[in-house]
Write a protein that holds these residues in place. Structure first.
Motif, PDB file in Angstrom:
ATOM      1  N   THR A 121       0.819  -1.225   0.000  1.00 11.83           N
ATOM      2  CA  THR A 121       0.000   0.000   0.000  1.00 11.83           C
ATOM      3  C   THR A 121       0.851   1.273   0.000  1.00 11.83           C
ATOM      4  O   THR A 121       0.324   2.361  -0.209  1.00 11.83           O
ATOM      5  N   SER A 122       2.134   1.125   0.224  1.00 11.23           N
ATOM      6  CA  SER A 122       3.044   2.283   0.148  1.00 11.23           C
ATOM      7  C   SER A 122       3.448   2.593  -1.290  1.00 11.23           C
ATOM      8  O   SER A 122       4.136   3.596  -1.535  1.00 11.23           O
ATOM      9  N   MET A 123       3.021   1.772  -2.239  1.00 11.13           N
ATOM     10  CA  MET A 123       3.489   1.920  -3.626  1.00 11.13           C
ATOM     11  C   MET A 123       2.412   2.535  -4.515  1.00 11.13           C
ATOM     12  O   MET A 123       1.225   2.246  -4.375  1.00 11.13           O
ATOM     13  N   GLU A 124       2.894   3.372  -5.449  1.00 14.78           N
ATOM     14  CA  GLU A 124       2.009   3.929  -6.469  1.00 14.78           C
ATOM     15  C   GLU A 124       2.598   3.591  -7.842  1.00 14.78           C
ATOM     16  O   GLU A 124       3.628   2.912  -7.937  1.00 14.78           O
ATOM     17  N   GLN A 125       1.940   4.090  -8.882  1.00 10.47           N
ATOM     18  CA  GLN A 125       2.318   3.666 -10.236  1.00 10.47           C
ATOM     19  C   GLN A 125       3.797   3.922 -10.533  1.00 10.47           C
ATOM     20  O   GLN A 125       4.470   3.091 -11.139  1.00 10.47           O
ATOM     21  N   ALA A 126       4.324   5.076 -10.072  1.00 11.13           N
ATOM     22  CA  ALA A 126       5.725   5.400 -10.357  1.00 11.13           C
ATOM     23  C   ALA A 126       6.673   4.387  -9.709  1.00 11.13           C
ATOM     24  O   ALA A 126       7.742   4.080 -10.259  1.00 11.13           O
ATOM     25  N   ASP A 127       6.290   3.857  -8.547  1.00 10.54           N
ATOM     26  CA  ASP A 127       7.143   2.861  -7.887  1.00 10.54           C
ATOM     27  C   ASP A 127       7.174   1.567  -8.697  1.00 10.54           C
ATOM     28  O   ASP A 127       8.215   0.902  -8.786  1.00 10.54           O
ATOM     29  N   LEU A 128       6.022   1.196  -9.257  1.00 14.61           N
ATOM     30  CA  LEU A 128       5.993  -0.007 -10.098  1.00 14.61           C
ATOM     31  C   LEU A 128       6.825   0.220 -11.357  1.00 14.61           C
ATOM     32  O   LEU A 128       7.552  -0.676 -11.802  1.00 14.61           O
TER      33      LEU A 128
END
Ligand SMILES: O=c1ccn([C@@H]2O[C@H](COP(=O)(O)O)[C@@H](O)[C@H]2O)c(=O)[nH]1
Length: 231
Positions: A121-128
């Protein structure tokens, strides 16, 4: 003690005393507790036994991620501790998740719920994207959920933002959702968040709440406020 609420309080503390002090202020019929990497690495399995002795169901949140045999043996060890819930990373793959389910089936008797972690839940699209995954987090969650369902897992860790889509795709899976923030709370390092009431309305089965309760001046009061909001 049977717990009637969906709340799981994350005991993210560096010492046994701090974790047990918070647990001592909570009612095991009003919440379950979660032991994660920091507390378990500091205290070992005895912290799980201490919390069970206080009447709590324990979610052992170690997010195992390794080859199938190693992960399955870790899940077996968790089951032998009598935990209520244990988890593995879905990105360990189908064979890894199947090995974990099989080892629990072979052990017989009461077994923990086996839950797959999808996208943190700490991740958003840029992290992926940084990981080379050119995909929307929701699509990646749905993809990993389908794999977890094929492997026979009991449920998923995901953001409540994905709960409605997941319940439509895989209605049999229990949804455990961290990234819960009562309105007005700081998001901290979380990115895909919802309030407790929004999360339940979206289809979450269990809400994992850490800092909004554990760092509150009155943790029992903060928990009571969340429960009141849920009605
Ligand atoms: O995707 C995930 C998986 C696990 N967690 C864990 O939940 C709690 C959340 O704590 P807060 O203080 O409410 O942010 C924490 O123990 C994480 O390790 C998660 O946040 N997201």
């Amino acid at each position: 003690m049977s717990c009637q609420t969906p709340i799981i309080v994350a005991l993210d503390f560096p010492t046994r005393d701090a974790a047990l002090a918070l647990a001592g202020r909570l009612d095991p019929s009003a919440c379950r507790v979660k032991v994660g990497k920091e507390l378990f690495t500091r205290c070992g399995p005895s912290i799980v036994e201490d919390l069970q002795a206080k009447g709590f169901d324990v979610f052992l949140d170690l997010k195992f991620h390794d080859i199938p045999n190693t992960t399955a043996m870790a899940v077996k060890a968790a089951a032998e501790l009598g935990v209520w819930m244990v988890n593995v990373h879905c990105s360990g793959g189908l064979r890894m998740m199947q090995a974990c389910r099989e080892v629990l089936e072979q052990s017989g008797g009461a077994r923990p719920l086996l839950i797959g972690v999808t996208v943190l839940t700490s991740m958003e699209q840029a992290d992926l994207a940084d990981l080379g995954l050119d995909i929307d987090p929701r699509q990646q969650v749905l993809r990993l959920a389908a794999l977890a369902e094929r492997a026979g897992l009991d449920g998923l860790v995901c953001s409540a933002q994905e709960a409605t889509a997941l319940k439509a795709q895989s209605p049999g899976l229990q949804l455990v959702t961290p990234g819960i923030r009562p309105s007005g709370s700081a998001a901290d390092d979380q990115r895909r968040i919802l309030t407790p009431a929004q999360a339940m309305a979206a289809g979450s089965d269990f809400l994992v709440i850490g800092r909004p309760i554990s760092q509150a001046a009155d943790p029992a009061g903060a928990l009571a406020q969340v429960l009141a909001e849920l009605g």
